[in-house]
Design a protein around this motif. Structure first.
Motif, PDB file in Angstrom:
ATOM      1  N   TRP A  34       5.291 -39.671 -37.139  1.00 45.31           N
ATOM      2  CA  TRP A  34       5.107 -40.869 -37.929  1.00 45.31           C
ATOM      3  C   TRP A  34       5.416 -42.236 -37.154  1.00 45.31           C
ATOM      4  O   TRP A  34       4.878 -43.092 -37.309  1.00 45.31           O
ATOM      5  N   THR A  35       6.617 -42.270 -36.623  1.00 45.83           N
ATOM      6  CA  THR A  35       7.075 -43.414 -36.012  1.00 45.83           C
ATOM      7  C   THR A  35       6.292 -43.829 -34.862  1.00 45.83           C
ATOM      8  O   THR A  35       6.657 -45.085 -34.520  1.00 45.83           O
ATOM      9  N   THR A  36       5.760 -42.583 -34.208  1.00 42.71           N
ATOM     10  CA  THR A  36       4.719 -42.963 -33.381  1.00 42.71           C
ATOM     11  C   THR A  36       3.303 -43.672 -33.728  1.00 42.71           C
ATOM     12  O   THR A  36       2.932 -44.675 -33.194  1.00 42.71           O
ATOM     13  N   LEU A  37       2.911 -42.893 -34.584  1.00 47.16           N
ATOM     14  CA  LEU A  37       1.578 -43.374 -35.267  1.00 47.16           C
ATOM     15  C   LEU A  37       1.654 -44.840 -35.688  1.00 47.16           C
ATOM     16  O   LEU A  37       0.767 -45.732 -35.694  1.00 47.16           O
ATOM     17  N   ALA A  38       2.966 -45.577 -36.115  1.00 39.86           N
ATOM     18  CA  ALA A  38       3.152 -46.599 -36.820  1.00 39.86           C
ATOM     19  C   ALA A  38       2.962 -47.666 -35.649  1.00 39.86           C
ATOM     20  O   ALA A  38       2.947 -48.899 -36.062  1.00 39.86           O
ATOM     21  N   LEU A  39       2.893 -47.337 -34.364  1.00 38.37           N
ATOM     22  CA  LEU A  39       2.500 -48.167 -33.303  1.00 38.37           C
ATOM     23  C   LEU A  39       1.212 -49.017 -33.587  1.00 38.37           C
ATOM     24  O   LEU A  39       1.121 -50.396 -33.311  1.00 38.37           O
ATOM     25  N   VAL A  40       0.324 -48.452 -34.376  1.00 37.87           N
ATOM     26  CA  VAL A  40      -0.925 -49.038 -34.723  1.00 37.87           C
ATOM     27  C   VAL A  40      -1.042 -49.044 -36.172  1.00 37.87           C
ATOM     28  O   VAL A  40      -1.360 -47.950 -36.761  1.00 37.87           O
ATOM     29  N   PRO A  41      -0.437 -49.984 -37.007  1.00 35.98           N
ATOM     30  CA  PRO A  41      -0.256 -49.894 -38.538  1.00 35.98           C
ATOM     31  C   PRO A  41      -1.325 -49.471 -39.067  1.00 35.98           C
ATOM     32  O   PRO A  41      -1.322 -48.814 -40.209  1.00 35.98           O
ATOM     33  N   ASP A  42      -2.553 -49.882 -38.983  1.00 37.66           N
ATOM     34  CA  ASP A  42      -3.790 -49.701 -39.836  1.00 37.66           C
ATOM     35  C   ASP A  42      -4.371 -48.255 -39.484  1.00 37.66           C
ATOM     36  O   ASP A  42      -4.755 -47.562 -40.829  1.00 37.66           O
ATOM     37  N   ILE A  43      -4.138 -47.641 -38.528  1.00 43.28           N
ATOM     38  CA  ILE A  43      -4.471 -46.479 -38.367  1.00 43.28           C
ATOM     39  C   ILE A  43      -3.442 -45.391 -38.912  1.00 43.28           C
ATOM     40  O   ILE A  43      -3.508 -44.383 -39.471  1.00 43.28           O
ATOM     41  N   PRO A 102       5.219 -54.413 -43.431  1.00 36.56           N
ATOM     42  CA  PRO A 102       5.616 -54.077 -44.896  1.00 36.56           C
ATOM     43  C   PRO A 102       4.788 -52.771 -45.422  1.00 36.56           C
ATOM     44  O   PRO A 102       5.567 -51.931 -46.069  1.00 36.56           O
ATOM     45  N   GLU A 103       3.482 -52.455 -44.935  1.00 38.19           N
ATOM     46  CA  GLU A 103       3.112 -51.344 -45.264  1.00 38.19           C
ATOM     47  C   GLU A 103       3.567 -50.000 -44.676  1.00 38.19           C
ATOM     48  O   GLU A 103       3.805 -49.122 -45.463  1.00 38.19           O
TER      49      GLU A 103
END
Length: 208
Positions: free
Chosen positions: A45-54, A15-16
């Motif tokens: 953006w879509t690659t960093l989203a693999l680790v949601p908190d980072i 969700p975040e």
């Protein structure tokens, strides 16, 4: 397209992450329909989203550094980021922050001279001190005492800390882009290659 790790599509996003995607991509699935308003693919953006908190932390930091009302003059910030991109060899940051620089009103004369700033009269002493410090920090992993003293003539301690945080943050992002082959930095493996000599030609070394 980044080819080293996978991307996170809308259906998989937390969700975040979806909230952040909405701000950047609108209602589109950024993997199925890639692209941003500034002409990039958007796979950073879509690659960093693999680790949601980072991903969330990274986004908050970058947007926070670009927010109005900071202690560091935005022109100085953008000059530092552009020199960071040049010395650190990051095409994505160089391209994106030309656009940001225009948005904040940086004159075209300064943008045109950014690659050869040392021989240009377009910049103020404060701007030259910022670019010198950036070049030294990215290129040599230090800031000379004389350069730091020049920074102190023009910037407060708070502004200097913010400047160095900008420089080191964008260096980290540039390294991530190159390591993961993202956005405009997806050709890094091919940058350093031997060029074959014609036919069977060999280099002749001098005889002792």
């Amino acid at each position: 397209m980044g080819d080293r790790v996978r991307e996170v599509g809308l259906a998989e996003a937390t969700p975040e992450t979806r909230k952040i995607y909405q701000q950047i991509f609108g209602d589109r699935d950024p993997v199925a329909e890639p692209g941003t308003t500034t002409g990039t693919r958007g796979d950073y953006w879509t690659t960093l989203a693999l680790v949601p908190d980072i991903f969330k932390l990274s986004t908050e930091i970058v947007w926070g550094l670009l927010a109005p009302g900071r202690k560091l003059d935005p022109v100085l910030r953008e000059l530092a980021i552009l020199r960071n991109a040049i010395v650190g060899d990051c095409k994505f940051e160089y391209s994106q922050h030309h656009k940001v620089s225009r948005m904040i009103g940086m004159p075209e004369e300064k943008l045109a001279a950014i690659k050869n700033w040392t021989t240009s009269s377009a910049y103020s002493p404060a701007e030259r001190a910022v670019m010198a410090a950036t070049d030294e920090l990215i290129g040599r992993n230090l800031v000379e005492d004389a350069t730091f003293a020049e920074l102190k003539r023009h910037l407060s301690d708070e502004q200097i800390v913010e400047l160095f945080y900008v420089i080191t943050t964008y260096r980290m992002h540039g390294m991530m882009l190159r390591a993961l082959h993202l956005e405009f930095d997806n050709d890094t493996t091919l940058r350093m290659q031997e060029v074959p000599a014609p036919g069977e030609a060999l280099i002749k070394l001098p005889q002792s």
